[in-house]
Design a protein around this motif. Structure first.
Motif, PDB file in Angstrom:
ATOM      1  N   GLU B 133      12.308 -24.563   8.164  1.00  0.00           N
ATOM      2  CA  GLU B 133      12.641 -25.992   7.722  1.00  0.00           C
ATOM      3  C   GLU B 133      14.353 -26.131   8.020  1.00  0.00           C
ATOM      4  O   GLU B 133      14.678 -27.326   8.663  1.00  0.00           O
ATOM      5  CB  GLU B 133      12.587 -25.983   6.115  1.00  0.00           C
ATOM      6  CG  GLU B 133      11.151 -25.889   5.834  1.00  0.00           C
ATOM      7  CD  GLU B 133      11.192 -26.100   4.305  1.00  0.00           C
ATOM      8  OE1 GLU B 133      12.011 -25.855   3.677  1.00  0.00           O
ATOM      9  OE2 GLU B 133       9.792 -26.120   4.022  1.00  0.00           O
ATOM     10  N   ALA B 134      14.898 -25.252   8.201  1.00  0.00           N
ATOM     11  CA  ALA B 134      16.607 -25.514   8.695  1.00  0.00           C
ATOM     12  C   ALA B 134      16.460 -25.798   9.879  1.00  0.00           C
ATOM     13  O   ALA B 134      17.406 -26.610  10.476  1.00  0.00           O
ATOM     14  CB  ALA B 134      17.332 -24.127   8.249  1.00  0.00           C
ATOM     15  N   CYS B 135      15.615 -24.948  10.662  1.00  0.00           N
ATOM     16  CA  CYS B 135      15.691 -25.389  12.067  1.00  0.00           C
ATOM     17  C   CYS B 135      15.242 -27.024  12.539  1.00  0.00           C
ATOM     18  O   CYS B 135      16.159 -27.569  13.152  1.00  0.00           O
ATOM     19  CB  CYS B 135      14.409 -24.658  12.946  1.00  0.00           C
ATOM     20  SG  CYS B 135      14.759 -22.831  13.231  1.00  0.00           S
ATOM     21  N   PHE B 136      14.179 -27.392  11.769  1.00  0.00           N
ATOM     22  CA  PHE B 136      13.932 -28.769  12.013  1.00  0.00           C
ATOM     23  C   PHE B 136      14.790 -29.423  11.527  1.00  0.00           C
ATOM     24  O   PHE B 136      15.042 -30.949  11.920  1.00  0.00           O
ATOM     25  CB  PHE B 136      12.529 -28.964  11.123  1.00  0.00           C
ATOM     26  CG  PHE B 136      11.201 -28.359  11.854  1.00  0.00           C
ATOM     27  CD1 PHE B 136      11.424 -27.781  13.074  1.00  0.00           C
ATOM     28  CD2 PHE B 136      10.255 -27.746  10.988  1.00  0.00           C
ATOM     29  CE1 PHE B 136      10.321 -27.212  13.591  1.00  0.00           C
ATOM     30  CE2 PHE B 136       9.129 -27.063  11.509  1.00  0.00           C
ATOM     31  CZ  PHE B 136       9.388 -26.731  12.697  1.00  0.00           C
ATOM     32  N   SER B 137      15.576 -29.365  10.441  1.00  0.00           N
ATOM     33  CA  SER B 137      16.438 -30.173   9.748  1.00  0.00           C
ATOM     34  C   SER B 137      17.764 -30.368  10.531  1.00  0.00           C
ATOM     35  O   SER B 137      18.265 -31.436  10.524  1.00  0.00           O
ATOM     36  CB  SER B 137      17.099 -29.607   8.284  1.00  0.00           C
ATOM     37  OG  SER B 137      17.967 -28.782   8.502  1.00  0.00           O
ATOM     38  N   VAL B 138      18.104 -29.475  11.397  1.00  0.00           N
ATOM     39  CA  VAL B 138      19.279 -29.915  12.450  1.00  0.00           C
ATOM     40  C   VAL B 138      18.619 -30.382  13.828  1.00  0.00           C
ATOM     41  O   VAL B 138      19.385 -30.359  14.615  1.00  0.00           O
ATOM     42  CB  VAL B 138      19.893 -28.554  12.415  1.00  0.00           C
ATOM     43  CG1 VAL B 138      20.802 -27.816  11.622  1.00  0.00           C
ATOM     44  CG2 VAL B 138      19.312 -27.291  13.475  1.00  0.00           C
ATOM     45  N   GLY B 139      17.287 -30.865  13.849  1.00  0.00           N
ATOM     46  CA  GLY B 139      16.778 -31.463  14.676  1.00  0.00           C
ATOM     47  C   GLY B 139      16.364 -30.366  15.990  1.00  0.00           C
ATOM     48  O   GLY B 139      16.115 -30.802  17.022  1.00  0.00           O
ATOM     49  N   LEU B 140      15.970 -29.119  15.821  1.00  0.00           N
ATOM     50  CA  LEU B 140      15.436 -28.288  16.922  1.00  0.00           C
ATOM     51  C   LEU B 140      13.882 -28.590  16.792  1.00  0.00           C
ATOM     52  O   LEU B 140      13.304 -29.019  16.006  1.00  0.00           O
ATOM     53  CB  LEU B 140      15.565 -26.781  16.457  1.00  0.00           C
ATOM     54  CG  LEU B 140      16.910 -26.361  16.445  1.00  0.00           C
ATOM     55  CD1 LEU B 140      16.948 -24.735  16.259  1.00  0.00           C
ATOM     56  CD2 LEU B 140      17.880 -26.680  17.479  1.00  0.00           C
ATOM     57  N   THR B 141      13.326 -28.794  18.227  1.00  0.00           N
ATOM     58  CA  THR B 141      11.858 -28.936  18.364  1.00  0.00           C
ATOM     59  C   THR B 141      11.236 -27.587  17.828  1.00  0.00           C
ATOM     60  O   THR B 141      11.964 -26.427  17.570  1.00  0.00           O
ATOM     61  CB  THR B 141      11.773 -29.061  19.674  1.00  0.00           C
ATOM     62  OG1 THR B 141      11.906 -28.057  20.430  1.00  0.00           O
ATOM     63  CG2 THR B 141      12.284 -30.301  20.392  1.00  0.00           C
ATOM     64  N   ARG B 142       9.880 -27.480  17.879  1.00  0.00           N
ATOM     65  CA  ARG B 142       9.191 -26.340  17.396  1.00  0.00           C
ATOM     66  C   ARG B 142       9.353 -25.132  18.362  1.00  0.00           C
ATOM     67  O   ARG B 142       9.545 -24.218  17.966  1.00  0.00           O
ATOM     68  CB  ARG B 142       7.683 -26.586  17.389  1.00  0.00           C
ATOM     69  CG  ARG B 142       7.045 -25.926  16.208  1.00  0.00           C
ATOM     70  CD  ARG B 142       5.975 -26.695  15.539  1.00  0.00           C
ATOM     71  NE  ARG B 142       4.894 -26.922  16.706  1.00  0.00           N
ATOM     72  CZ  ARG B 142       3.554 -27.345  16.204  1.00  0.00           C
ATOM     73  NH1 ARG B 142       3.308 -27.663  14.719  1.00  0.00           N
ATOM     74  NH2 ARG B 142       2.617 -27.881  17.128  1.00  0.00           N
ATOM     75  N   GLN B 144      12.040 -24.756  20.289  1.00  0.00           N
ATOM     76  CA  GLN B 144      13.340 -24.326  20.190  1.00  0.00           C
ATOM     77  C   GLN B 144      13.529 -23.370  19.044  1.00  0.00           C
ATOM     78  O   GLN B 144      14.083 -22.398  19.028  1.00  0.00           O
ATOM     79  CB  GLN B 144      14.316 -25.468  20.025  1.00  0.00           C
ATOM     80  CG  GLN B 144      14.231 -26.288  21.485  1.00  0.00           C
ATOM     81  CD  GLN B 144      15.295 -27.368  21.230  1.00  0.00           C
ATOM     82  OE1 GLN B 144      15.309 -28.317  20.174  1.00  0.00           O
ATOM     83  NE2 GLN B 144      15.923 -28.010  22.643  1.00  0.00           N
ATOM     84  N   ARG B 148      14.728 -19.524  19.505  1.00  0.00           N
ATOM     85  CA  ARG B 148      16.174 -19.375  18.981  1.00  0.00           C
ATOM     86  C   ARG B 148      16.261 -18.617  17.778  1.00  0.00           C
ATOM     87  O   ARG B 148      17.005 -17.864  17.555  1.00  0.00           O
ATOM     88  CB  ARG B 148      17.075 -20.448  19.418  1.00  0.00           C
ATOM     89  CG  ARG B 148      17.291 -21.084  20.781  1.00  0.00           C
ATOM     90  CD  ARG B 148      18.157 -21.959  21.005  1.00  0.00           C
ATOM     91  NE  ARG B 148      19.426 -21.703  20.306  1.00  0.00           N
ATOM     92  CZ  ARG B 148      20.338 -20.843  21.086  1.00  0.00           C
ATOM     93  NH1 ARG B 148      19.946 -20.505  22.242  1.00  0.00           N
ATOM     94  NH2 ARG B 148      21.323 -20.445  20.721  1.00  0.00           N
ATOM     95  N   ILE B 149      15.588 -18.969  16.712  1.00  0.00           N
ATOM     96  CA  ILE B 149      15.660 -18.536  15.309  1.00  0.00           C
ATOM     97  C   ILE B 149      14.551 -17.587  14.920  1.00  0.00           C
ATOM     98  O   ILE B 149      14.492 -16.698  14.470  1.00  0.00           O
ATOM     99  CB  ILE B 149      15.774 -19.850  14.356  1.00  0.00           C
ATOM    100  CG1 ILE B 149      16.901 -20.692  15.122  1.00  0.00           C
ATOM    101  CG2 ILE B 149      15.912 -19.159  13.006  1.00  0.00           C
ATOM    102  CD1 ILE B 149      18.219 -20.160  14.978  1.00  0.00           C
TER     103      ILE B 149
END
Lengths: 250, 238, 228
Positions: B133-142, B144, B148-149
């Motif tokens: 969720e944090a990834c998506f909230s900063v605008g990363l794609t699935r 990415q 990366r995370i």
């Protein structure tokens, strides 16, 4: 400017949002209050597409999407215009404080690393963590982690930052430092939508207060209107209960 | 029959000549299993249409089949059609485009893919939803977010399990014995065909597998410690 | 030579192959029960750090976990008669199945010992101290407080191991045991149709593994309601 029109969302038989409409002007701080299960967190998560709402429409600036028919690209561009601060921080566990702030800038926005690093340092300085650039999330207290999370959100320079109960998971003595940082963010003129139980924050900082219950907005207005002259019975009951608890705590 | 330890050395020398075969039969399947098993796990994690349903039925089913059956069945499925072709076209000799080592590698890889896809699935599940969720909230794609995370964190969970899978493959590779591949075990046995010192030969083979497995275990421990850098500090902070 | 694969033959061979299911089940049950009992002994040796024995146990567990079960089986097959002949016991006429049972039980003992040991070690010392503080003896604390908690930790791993033990039985045919796989090969030699037999055996293992997994998952939920 954010506009939500008639957002609806059910989990199985449980109807959590029954047609919620919300307008947030640029630079405004909107606080959403309400008992647990009232749908306020779900509303926030729908705005960021962490939940897929069943129906309704979302406008952020010049971008308008139907919740149900949003394409992958639309979802991504909504997310790139918004940022979120979570109840349990959700810092990237494999990145230190600085990298946490840089990640969205570099990977999502394509900003060069050196520039992103400067931005990240500046934002961490602003939340009072200039000495914690290299710290891992596990080395930081809850309050410090949440401040990194706020820096991460602010650094993206989004059109709105969504705060989902940002102080609920914190030990009482750490709530103050996070609220102080949020006040600074509000003073910078950043648009904020905040779900919280912190009444002092709502009454001091909010431009607009929304009270939700049972999946609908029951009442909204200025903090003064809501706190001193609530029109609805349900609002009054909720405030009495919360403020009573608040009194005890003092 | 008595026991004479000196024959262990004799068998060891012969068996070690085939060490590379045992390594081929375990390292390549390990890599193939990671390369093929990870995408399967990702499909299941993200509930991709069709692929995730197919994998959801196939993987638990195939997991029930013992390794020796993979080897026996695939050996048959690969060799028999070639034999039949050879008969049909009256080729002079048995057509052997693949020798049994290749068949062994294919069979071990199939087995490894099934096992490792499960490893990677639980590794992906070990990363809390909040990280996605944090990834998506900063605008990363699935993609990415994954690269990366999520994957770096999942790896810390996966490495010790993958090492266990690897140990399983090293030990398991010994059963290619049933399709007559000259690996460490069959190498040791070949020396016993001459001197009838079977017990000593088996002990020699066991010693080699033991050393291999202990080395992997040790490497796993070191690797895990490196990967858990950010976790280790969590525990020292108390 | 006929078709490569004839599905009808799978069902035709099934009765003959499944008639040997008892051999497989015997090996699994003896190896799991025997392995668990021996595993408790080994775990106790490890936990109480009995001098000498502890070192031997570490050595034994490492060897068993680090070598293929097929080799262990043959080592037992060749070494046991030699060892027992030293004390004038002659087992040269033993059925091969006994060697399989013994080697698989010895194999499982090492795995079970580790499961039991780490489960018991995972119970915090505070639990024992609390038990002592209310006047329980050492044995009472172990039996009433520590073991029940360790059981919860060990149960899922135990289930996984039982499924593993089931799959390991597929190697017994290499010693010449006429189990399902041995039967499938015997049929193959007779009829030139070996694949159908293998498929029938594979179907058994799939069904049995799924059944065991589901069974353990169900039992886990029943027995350990608060294990999450």
């Amino acid at each position: 400017m954010i506009r939500v029109r008639d957002a609806r969302k059910s989990f199985g038989k449980n109807e959590v949002l029954r047609g919620v409409s919300l307008d947030v002007k640029k630079g405004e701080v909107v606080v959403i209050l309400g008992p647990s299960g009232s749908g306020k967190t779900t509303l926030l998560r729908c705005i960021n597409f962490l939940e897929n709402a069943d129906d309704g429409e979302l406008t952020i600036g010049d971008l308008s999407v139907r919740f149900k028919h949003a394409t992958k690209r639309e979802i991504l561009s909504v997310r790139r215009r918004t940022a979120m601060v979570f109840q349990n921080y959700n810092l990237f566990n494999n990145k230190n404080a600085l990298e946490n702030v840089m990640e969205g800038l570099v990977t999502a926005r394509g900003i060069p690393v050196s520039e992103a690093r400067e931005t990240a340092k500046r934002e961490l300085d602003k939340v009072g963590l200039s000495d914690k650039y290299e710290a891992w999330p596990s080395q930081l207290s809850g309050g410090q982690q949440q401040r990194v999370a706020i820096a991460r959100a602010v650094s993206l320079n989004p059109e709105v930052i969504l705060f989902d109960e940002p102080t609920s998971a914190l030990d009482p003595e750490l709530v103050g430092e996070v609220l102080a940082v949020m006040r600074d963010v509000a003073r910078e003129g950043i648009t904020m939508v905040v779900v919280t139980h912190e009444m002092s924050f709502a009454s001091d900082i909010a431009d607009h207060v929304v009270f939700m219950d049972g999946g609908v907005i029951v009442e909204e207005g200025t903090p003064r209107e809501i706190f001193t002259r609530p029109k609805e019975q349900r609002t009054r009951q909720f405030l009495d209960r919360i403020l009573l608890k608040y009194d005890y705590a003092i | 029959m008595t026991f004479d330890a000196s024959y262990i050395l004799v068998s060891l020398k012969v068996a070690l000549r085939y060490l590379h075969v045992t390594l081929l039969l375990s390292v390549i399947p390990l890599l193939a299993g990671i390369a093929l098993g990870t995408p399967i796990a990702v499909c299941r994690k993200f509930r991709m249409r069709f692929t995730s349903q197919a994998a959801g039925v196939l993987i638990p089913t195939l997991r029930g089949i013992p390794l020796v059956l993979y080897v026996l069945i695939l050996n048959f499925l690969i060799l028999k059609p070639l034999d039949m072709l050879a008969q049909h076209y009256a080729w002079a000799d048995r057509l052997r485009m693949m020798n049994s080592i290749h068949i062994g590698i294919v069979a071990m890889s199939a087995y490894a893919t099934v096992t490792i896809s499960e490893t990677m699935r639980s590794a992906l599940n070990s990363v809390p939803d909040g990280q996605y969720e944090a990834c998506f909230s900063v605008g990363l794609t699935r993609g990415q977010a994954l690269r990366r995370i999520v994957m770096p964190q999942a790896l810390a969970f996966a490495v010790p399990v993958l090492c266990n899978n690897f140990i399983g493959l090293i030990k398991g590779s010994s059963i290619v014995y049933v399709i007559a591949i000259l690996d460490v075990l069959n190498g040791a046995m070949s020396s016993a065909q001459i001197n009838y010192r079977f017990l000593e030969a088996y002990i020699a083979a066991a010693l080699i597998y033991w050393v291999l497995c202990i080395s992997v275990e040790r490497a796993s421990w070191l690797l895990e410690r490196r990967l858990r850098r950010h976790r280790a500090e969590l525990t020292t902070r108390g | 030579m006929g078709k490569l694969f004839d599905i009808a033959l799978v069902f035709e061979y099934m009765p003959a192959i499944f008639s040997r299911v008892s051999v497989t089940l015997l090996i699994v049950s003896v190896s799991v029960v025997g392995g668990t009992l021996l595993g408790f002994l080994l775990a106790a040796v490890r936990l109480y750090r009995m001098p000498l024995l502890n070192g031997a146990a570490v050595f034994y567990i490492s060897f068993v976990r680090g070598t293929p079960v097929i080799i262990q089986m043959f080592i037992v097959y060749y070494a046991l008669p030699i060892l027992l002949s030293q004390v004038d016991i002659n087992i040269n006429r033993w059925n091969k199945l006994y060697f399989v049972l013994i080697s698989y039980a010895l194999n499982n003992a090492a795995f079970m010992a580790e499961i039991i040991r780490s489960a018991i070690a995972s119970v915090p010392v505070g639990q024992t101290e609390a038990a002592h503080s209310v006047g329980l003896s050492g044995f009472q604390a172990l039996r009433r407080i520590v073991l029940p908690q360790a059981f919860c930790t060990a149960f899922p791993a135990f289930g996984t191991r039982v499924v593993g033990a089931l799959q390991d039985t597929s190697l017994a045919f290499t010693l010449g045991i006429l189990d399902m796989l041995g039967q499938a090969q015997a049929i193959g030699v007779r009829t030139y149709h070996v694949l159908e037999g293998y498929v029938a055996v594979a179907l058994f293992f799939i069904a049995a593994s799924l059944l065991l997994e589901k069974g353990f998952a169900w039992a886990g939920k029943k027995l350990l309601p608060n294990a999450g």
